[in-house]
Enzyme design. Structure first.
Site, PDB file in Angstrom:
ATOM      1  N   ASP A  17     -18.000  78.874  46.134  1.00 58.39           N
ATOM      2  CA  ASP A  17     -18.349  79.928  45.181  1.00 58.39           C
ATOM      3  C   ASP A  17     -19.274  79.305  44.129  1.00 58.39           C
ATOM      4  O   ASP A  17     -18.873  78.372  43.421  1.00 58.39           O
ATOM      5  CB  ASP A  17     -17.068  80.444  44.543  1.00 58.39           C
ATOM      6  N   ASN A  31     -31.810  91.309  41.336  1.00 59.28           N
ATOM      7  CA  ASN A  31     -32.745  92.371  41.748  1.00 59.28           C
ATOM      8  C   ASN A  31     -33.893  92.425  40.732  1.00 59.28           C
ATOM      9  O   ASN A  31     -33.810  91.838  39.646  1.00 59.28           O
ATOM     10  CB  ASN A  31     -32.040  93.729  41.864  1.00 59.28           C
ATOM     11  N   GLY A  39     -22.161  90.972  44.834  1.00 57.90           N
ATOM     12  CA  GLY A  39     -22.420  89.657  45.427  1.00 57.90           C
ATOM     13  C   GLY A  39     -22.488  88.549  44.392  1.00 57.90           C
ATOM     14  O   GLY A  39     -21.707  88.510  43.444  1.00 57.90           O
ATOM     15  N   VAL A  40     -23.419  87.632  44.579  1.00 59.56           N
ATOM     16  CA  VAL A  40     -23.592  86.493  43.671  1.00 59.56           C
ATOM     17  C   VAL A  40     -23.870  86.996  42.249  1.00 59.56           C
ATOM     18  O   VAL A  40     -23.340  86.464  41.274  1.00 59.56           O
ATOM     19  CB  VAL A  40     -24.804  85.621  44.092  1.00 59.56           C
ATOM     20  N   ASP A  41     -24.705  88.006  42.146  1.00 58.19           N
ATOM     21  CA  ASP A  41     -25.116  88.555  40.851  1.00 58.19           C
ATOM     22  C   ASP A  41     -23.880  89.002  40.046  1.00 58.19           C
ATOM     23  O   ASP A  41     -23.717  88.641  38.858  1.00 58.19           O
ATOM     24  CB  ASP A  41     -26.044  89.758  41.121  1.00 58.19           C
ATOM     25  N   SER A 123     -31.045  86.763  49.497  1.00 53.15           N
ATOM     26  CA  SER A 123     -31.429  87.911  50.353  1.00 53.15           C
ATOM     27  C   SER A 123     -30.555  88.136  51.588  1.00 53.15           C
ATOM     28  O   SER A 123     -30.771  89.118  52.298  1.00 53.15           O
ATOM     29  CB  SER A 123     -32.898  87.796  50.826  1.00 53.15           C
ATOM     30  N   THR A 124     -29.594  87.254  51.873  1.00 54.53           N
ATOM     31  CA  THR A 124     -28.871  87.389  53.153  1.00 54.53           C
ATOM     32  C   THR A 124     -27.566  88.184  53.034  1.00 54.53           C
ATOM     33  O   THR A 124     -26.792  88.246  53.992  1.00 54.53           O
ATOM     34  CB  THR A 124     -28.585  86.014  53.797  1.00 54.53           C
ATOM     35  N   GLY A 125     -27.317  88.791  51.871  1.00 56.41           N
ATOM     36  CA  GLY A 125     -26.153  89.663  51.699  1.00 56.41           C
ATOM     37  C   GLY A 125     -26.610  91.110  51.674  1.00 56.41           C
ATOM     38  O   GLY A 125     -27.084  91.643  52.685  1.00 56.41           O
ATOM     39  N   TYR A 127     -29.227  92.418  50.676  1.00 56.27           N
ATOM     40  CA  TYR A 127     -30.637  92.619  51.020  1.00 56.27           C
ATOM     41  C   TYR A 127     -30.944  92.463  52.509  1.00 56.27           C
ATOM     42  O   TYR A 127     -32.084  92.675  52.937  1.00 56.27           O
ATOM     43  CB  TYR A 127     -31.537  91.701  50.178  1.00 56.27           C
TER      44      TYR A 127
END
Ligand code: AR6
Length: 179
Positions: A17, A31, A39-41, A123-125, A127
């Site tokens: 994490d 974004n 997600g991470v954000d 971008s791999t979640g 997006y």
């Protein structure tokens, strides 16, 4: 943890994490509105506290394919680099935009003269960028950067799940064979 050395710089791939990691800069998968999200954000704003969003609001936004810096609030870091990767729509410009998001973070790292940086898999979640395509782009951008003179001593990829870690390990092995 898988560890490599590129031009004297440590490049490590680990599962975990990102908000628990200690690094001079932690990269957010943001974004273009810098408006927060999941997600991470979501995890970064929750763990770092409201000052990060206050700075994001002042900045107002960040174009896809680049990154904007804020301080890191309560995170174990000095900075958060809010990188905006592309939404995967197969329009043909995704690769360039994804590489641009990573490169902008590396450029900020040099500008701020920091020694360590932690990346998630941009971008791999939400997006939707397939991780098998995104991992080689991410790693190639970082490795090429580290082959030039750099102040960085450590680059960490903090990957949330085993499948993502495996994709990065596989891509790194292929890239390493060409070094
Ligand atoms: N630490 C490390 N990796 C994580 C964490 C974490 N705490 N949480 C999720 N991941 P995503 P994107 C992984 O969706 O695709 C947001 O709403 C996740 O499993 O966070 O760039 C933003 O506001 C995946 O492998 O980012 C944007 O609107 C990777 O991080 C949008 O989502 C990226 O997934 C950005 O989408």
């Amino acid at each position: 943890m898988s560890t490599y050395t590129v031009n004297g710089v440590t490049l490590a791939l680990m599962q975990g994490d990102i908000v628990r990691v200690e690094a001079d800069a932690i990269v957010n998968a943001a974004n273009a509105a810098l408006a927060g999200g999941g997600g991470v954000d979501g995890a970064i704003h929750r763990a770092g506290g409201p000052t990060i969003m206050e700075e994001c609001r002042k900045i107002g936004g960040c174009p896809t394919g680049s990154a904007a810096p804020t301080h890191a609030g309560k995170l174990k870091a000095q900075y958060v680099f809010h990188a905006v990767g592309p939404i995967y729509r197969q329009r043909g410009d995704e690769e360039q935009l994804l590489a641009g998001a990573y490169q902008s973070c590396l450029d900020l790292a040099e500008r701020y003269q920091i020694k360590s940086i932690a990346f998630p898999s941009l971008s791999t979640g939400a997006y939707g960028y397939p991780v098998t395509l995104a991992a080689p782009i991410a790693l190639r951008t970082v490795v090429r950067h580290l082959q030039q003179p750099t102040g960085l001593q450590q680059v960490l990829f903090v990957l949330f799940d085993a499948r993502t870690l495996d994709a990065y390990k596989h891509a790194m092995q292929k890239l390493h064979d060409t070094l």
